[in-house]
Design an enzyme around this catalytic site. Structure first.
Site, PDB file in Angstrom:
ATOM      1  N   HIS A  73      30.332  50.659  25.316  1.00  0.00           N
ATOM      2  CA  HIS A  73      30.700  51.088  23.966  1.00  0.00           C
ATOM      3  C   HIS A  73      29.507  51.720  23.270  1.00  0.00           C
ATOM      4  O   HIS A  73      28.366  51.600  23.723  1.00  0.00           O
ATOM      5  CB  HIS A  73      31.182  49.888  23.142  1.00  0.00           C
ATOM      6  N   GLU A  95      33.402  58.414  20.543  1.00  0.00           N
ATOM      7  CA  GLU A  95      32.971  57.328  21.419  1.00  0.00           C
ATOM      8  C   GLU A  95      33.713  57.349  22.745  1.00  0.00           C
ATOM      9  O   GLU A  95      33.115  57.165  23.808  1.00  0.00           O
ATOM     10  CB  GLU A  95      33.169  55.980  20.713  1.00  0.00           C
ATOM     11  N   HIS A 118      37.537  52.425  24.612  1.00  0.00           N
ATOM     12  CA  HIS A 118      38.453  53.273  23.855  1.00  0.00           C
ATOM     13  C   HIS A 118      39.187  54.236  24.789  1.00  0.00           C
ATOM     14  O   HIS A 118      39.344  53.956  25.953  1.00  0.00           O
ATOM     15  CB  HIS A 118      37.734  53.942  22.697  1.00  0.00           C
ATOM     16  N   GLU A 170      26.834  47.767  23.635  1.00  0.00           N
ATOM     17  CA  GLU A 170      26.823  48.791  22.590  1.00  0.00           C
ATOM     18  C   GLU A 170      25.510  49.544  22.811  1.00  0.00           C
ATOM     19  O   GLU A 170      24.446  49.110  22.378  1.00  0.00           O
ATOM     20  CB  GLU A 170      26.856  48.156  21.194  1.00  0.00           C
TER      21      GLU A 170
END
Length: 183
Positions: free
Chosen positions: A78, A24, A10, A147
């Protein structure tokens, strides 16, 4: 020389998952910067797709990786989130129907992350395959999307700890000690 391409998920106009004042994009950048430091301590070359809060399109992230022709891995960092704030844990993803090199990278990093996350009571949701765009675009080197935890359910478990440093050290050590570069 080996190069680790670190992709902090991001950034800029894309905050990623948001929970309270946690975004995030900020958390992934913090982890990515720690990873770059830990890799340097092990004399492993690295480059980041972004080193500040800026928006980098997914295809551009892949283009950055494509500039490194061999002896490299791509790690996209992430955090997860769940609509009802009950999701917890970490997952690792490689491209669906991936090669052995991607699976070897996934096995190595997943195991290293599991050891740290167990300490923080962040459960292992498993090694998975997916067709994420950034993974689909990087086929010439091993690539993984991590993640690391759920920003809404797991953030309290790591707040005020050395988690970022510990997870970065675990990833850097796993790469230095376990991953075999075949190129």
């Amino acid at each position: 020389m080996i190069t680790v391409i670190i992709d902090a998920g991001h950034g800029g106009k894309d905050p990623g998952a948001v929970y309270g004042h946690y975004r995030e994009k900020d958390q992934t950048l913090g982890i990515a910067k720690q990873l770059q430091v830990k890799l340097a301590e092990k004399n492993i070359n690295s480059m980041m797709t972004r080193d500040k809060d800026e928006y980098i399109p997914l295809l551009h992230r892949a283009e950055i990786a494509k500039k490194i022709k061999d002896n490299a891995v791509f790690i996209s960092i992430h955090l997860n989130a769940s609509k009802n704030h009950t999701g917890t844990g970490f997952e690792s993803f490689v491209l669906s129907k991936s090669s052995g090199d991607n699976k070897a990278l996934q096995d190595t990093l997943h195991e290293a992350i599991a050891k740290i996350n167990t300490k923080y009571r962040i459960k292992d949701r498993g090694k998975k395959e997916a067709s994420f765009l950034v993974l689909k675009q990087i086929k010439h080197i091993p690539a993984i999307l991590l993640e690391l935890f759920f920003i809404d359910a797991d953030i309290e478990k790591i707040k005020g700890s050395n988690y970022y440093s510990e997870i970065a050290t675990a990833i850097a050590t796993a790469i230095a000690d376990n991953y075999k570069f075949n190129n």
